[in-house]
Write an enzyme that holds these catalytic residues in place. Structure first.
Site, PDB file in Angstrom:
ATOM      1  N   SER A 142     -29.483  -4.495  22.323  1.00  0.00           N
ATOM      2  CA  SER A 142     -28.682  -3.263  22.273  1.00  0.00           C
ATOM      3  C   SER A 142     -27.325  -3.562  22.891  1.00  0.00           C
ATOM      4  CB  SER A 142     -29.389  -2.192  23.097  1.00  0.00           C
ATOM      5  OG  SER A 142     -28.512  -1.122  23.384  1.00  0.00           O
ATOM      6  N   TYR A 155     -33.830   0.468  30.632  1.00  0.00           N
ATOM      7  CA  TYR A 155     -33.556   0.101  29.233  1.00  0.00           C
ATOM      8  C   TYR A 155     -32.508  -1.007  29.174  1.00  0.00           C
ATOM      9  CZ  TYR A 155     -32.174   0.655  24.315  1.00  0.00           C
ATOM     10  OH  TYR A 155     -31.871   0.439  22.988  1.00  0.00           O
TER      11      TYR A 155
HETATM   12  P1  NAD Z   1     -36.710   4.879  16.807  1.00  0.00           P
HETATM   13  O1  NAD Z   1     -37.254   5.619  17.974  1.00  0.00           O
HETATM   14  O2  NAD Z   1     -36.249   5.645  15.610  1.00  0.00           O
HETATM   15  O3  NAD Z   1     -37.764   3.784  16.286  1.00  0.00           O
HETATM   16  C1  NAD Z   1     -38.534   3.016  17.166  1.00  0.00           C
HETATM   17  C2  NAD Z   1     -39.893   2.785  16.528  1.00  0.00           C
HETATM   18  O4  NAD Z   1     -40.669   1.998  17.425  1.00  0.00           O
HETATM   19  C3  NAD Z   1     -40.659   4.094  16.298  1.00  0.00           C
HETATM   20  O5  NAD Z   1     -41.180   4.131  14.983  1.00  0.00           O
HETATM   21  C4  NAD Z   1     -41.760   4.054  17.339  1.00  0.00           C
HETATM   22  O6  NAD Z   1     -42.949   4.710  16.933  1.00  0.00           O
HETATM   23  C5  NAD Z   1     -41.970   2.545  17.486  1.00  0.00           C
HETATM   24  N1  NAD Z   1     -42.602   2.205  18.753  1.00  0.00           N
HETATM   25  C6  NAD Z   1     -42.354   2.705  19.992  1.00  0.00           C
HETATM   26  N2  NAD Z   1     -43.181   2.156  20.887  1.00  0.00           N
HETATM   27  C7  NAD Z   1     -43.978   1.287  20.201  1.00  0.00           C
HETATM   28  C8  NAD Z   1     -45.033   0.418  20.582  1.00  0.00           C
HETATM   29  N3  NAD Z   1     -45.471   0.348  21.851  1.00  0.00           N
HETATM   30  N4  NAD Z   1     -45.622  -0.328  19.618  1.00  0.00           N
HETATM   31  C9  NAD Z   1     -45.213  -0.242  18.326  1.00  0.00           C
HETATM   32  N5  NAD Z   1     -44.230   0.573  17.918  1.00  0.00           N
HETATM   33  C10 NAD Z   1     -43.617   1.325  18.846  1.00  0.00           C
HETATM   34  O7  NAD Z   1     -35.512   4.003  17.404  1.00  0.00           O
HETATM   35  P2  NAD Z   1     -34.491   3.011  16.672  1.00  0.00           P
HETATM   36  O8  NAD Z   1     -33.151   3.495  16.994  1.00  0.00           O
HETATM   37  O9  NAD Z   1     -34.868   2.768  15.263  1.00  0.00           O
HETATM   38  O10 NAD Z   1     -34.740   1.691  17.534  1.00  0.00           O
HETATM   39  C11 NAD Z   1     -35.186   0.464  16.985  1.00  0.00           C
HETATM   40  C12 NAD Z   1     -34.779  -0.658  17.921  1.00  0.00           C
HETATM   41  O11 NAD Z   1     -33.356  -0.744  17.964  1.00  0.00           O
HETATM   42  C13 NAD Z   1     -35.235  -0.461  19.360  1.00  0.00           C
HETATM   43  O12 NAD Z   1     -35.623  -1.694  19.913  1.00  0.00           O
HETATM   44  C14 NAD Z   1     -33.989   0.065  20.054  1.00  0.00           C
HETATM   45  O13 NAD Z   1     -33.978  -0.185  21.426  1.00  0.00           O
HETATM   46  C15 NAD Z   1     -32.918  -0.711  19.314  1.00  0.00           C
HETATM   47  N6  NAD Z   1     -31.606  -0.078  19.409  1.00  0.00           N
HETATM   48  C16 NAD Z   1     -31.300   1.057  18.717  1.00  0.00           C
HETATM   49  C17 NAD Z   1     -30.020   1.613  18.837  1.00  0.00           C
HETATM   50  C18 NAD Z   1     -29.585   2.837  18.095  1.00  0.00           C
HETATM   51  O14 NAD Z   1     -28.403   3.169  18.215  1.00  0.00           O
HETATM   52  N7  NAD Z   1     -30.431   3.510  17.332  1.00  0.00           N
HETATM   53  C19 NAD Z   1     -29.078   1.013  19.686  1.00  0.00           C
HETATM   54  C20 NAD Z   1     -29.437  -0.128  20.375  1.00  0.00           C
HETATM   55  C21 NAD Z   1     -30.690  -0.683  20.215  1.00  0.00           C
END
Ligand code: NAD
Length: 280
Positions: A142, A155
């Site tokens: 991230s 985080y």
């Molecule tokens: P999101 O919450 O939409 O999706 C995350 C998914 O992970 C969900 O489907 C959830 O059910 C699943 N999950 C959570 N805990 C879990 C576990 N223990 N085992 C299996 N699955 C699990 O969030 P997102 O934005 O799609 O995030 C995806 C990745 O991208 C994450 O690692 C997040 O930290 C990273 N990220 C996202 C952003 C953003 O702007 N959206 C920014 C930086 C990093």
């Protein structure tokens, strides 16, 4: 779409929603077969269903290494191999007013999903890949792991750990032609932020999420917000052969946020000498 991942098999954790589901659909559109692992059974089944015979879903908690091992084995057993491992599942942890108010109660959970999950996924995938001539592992960090800042400290620490682990794994696994890279997204609208505010009322959580997004939008040089598809595009690049000489890298997909502060006013193209719009 193209044929960039034709014949390849991928695992995407956290593929039931947000960035993960966009990656699953994009990988399939490029010819890959994908095993999706997620805690969310309904969401995971929906995503896999949309991909028909090109995707399978398995309920998986990435915080439990045994479940991660089963997910990887499933891909090998059902689709005959594993070429791409996308360790995407992640959680933000609970939002607190400040570090002084943070009780660190979610430390174990955030670290076990965001760090242990990534390490286990890398390790089990690499075991298969090392025997079949290589592969590509993509870990989700991230901008919060690249750039220091206030709020969601656990985080931030977890996502910084993902970067350091990725680089170290890239060094160790290079001998097997396994590439390990990181994507560091910034402020892409998904459910991630909303899930950080579970201790608040829905109205307050929505207000806070909107305020945070507004704030982050002001810090981004490119004028538009990013989309899950923007991140999926980066994942296809790392997954395929175009990135064959890249390992141990961190690609920020953040509209320039980590490059630096945006100019206050948009400037005209160079033909106008780059003068700020409206300046005399
Ligand atoms: P999101 O919450 O939409 O999706 C995350 C998914 O992970 C969900 O489907 C959830 O059910 C699943 N999950 C959570 N805990 C879990 C576990 N223990 N085992 C299996 N699955 C699990 O969030 P997102 O934005 O799609 O995030 C995806 C990745 O991208 C994450 O690692 C997040 O930290 C990273 N990220 C996202 C952003 C953003 O702007 N959206 C920014 C930086 C990093």
């Amino acid at each position: 779409m193209g044929n960039e991942l034709a014949g390849k098999v991928a695992v995407v954790t956290g593929g039931a929603s947000g960035l993960g589901s966009a990656m699953v659909e994009r990988f399939v559109a490029e010819g890959a077969r994908v095993v999706v692992g997620d805690l969310d059974a309904d969401g995971g089944a929906r995503v896999a269903g949309r991909c028909r015979e090109s995707a399978l879903f398995e309920v998986t908690d990435v915080g439990d290494p045994e479940q991660v091992a089963r997910l990887v084995d499933l891909a090998v057993a059902r689709f005959g191999g594993l070429h791409i491992m996308c360790n995407n599942a992640g959680i933000s942890g609970t939002m607190h007013k400040s570090l002084l108010h943070d009780d660190l109660a979610d430390f174990q959970q955030v670290m076990s999903v965001n760090v242990l999950g990534v390490m286990a996924g890398t390790r089990f995938a690499a075991r298969h890949m090392s025997e079949q001539g290589g592969g590509s592992i993509i870990n989700l960090s991230s901008v919060g792991g690249v750039q220091a800042g206030g709020g969601v400290m656990t985080y931030r620490a977890s996502k910084a750990a993902v970067i350091h682990f990725t680089k170290s794994a890239a060094i160790e696994l290079a001998q097997y032609d396994i590439r390990v890279n990181c994507i560091a997204p910034g402020n892409i609208p998904t459910d991630l932020l909303a899930k950080a505010s579970t201790t608040m009322s829905p109205e307050k959580a929505e207000r806070m999420t909107r305020a945070m997004r507004d704030m982050m939008n002001q810090d981004r040089p490119l004028p538009r917000e990013g989309t899950p598809e923007d991140v999926a595009e980066a994942a296809v690049y790392f997954a395929g052969d175009r990135s064959r000489y890249l390992t141990g890298t961190v690609l920020t997909v953040d509209g320039g946020t980590t490059a630096g502060k945006p100019l206050r006013r948009r400037t005209e193209p160079a033909s106008n000498g780059g003068a700020p719009v409206g300046s005399s």
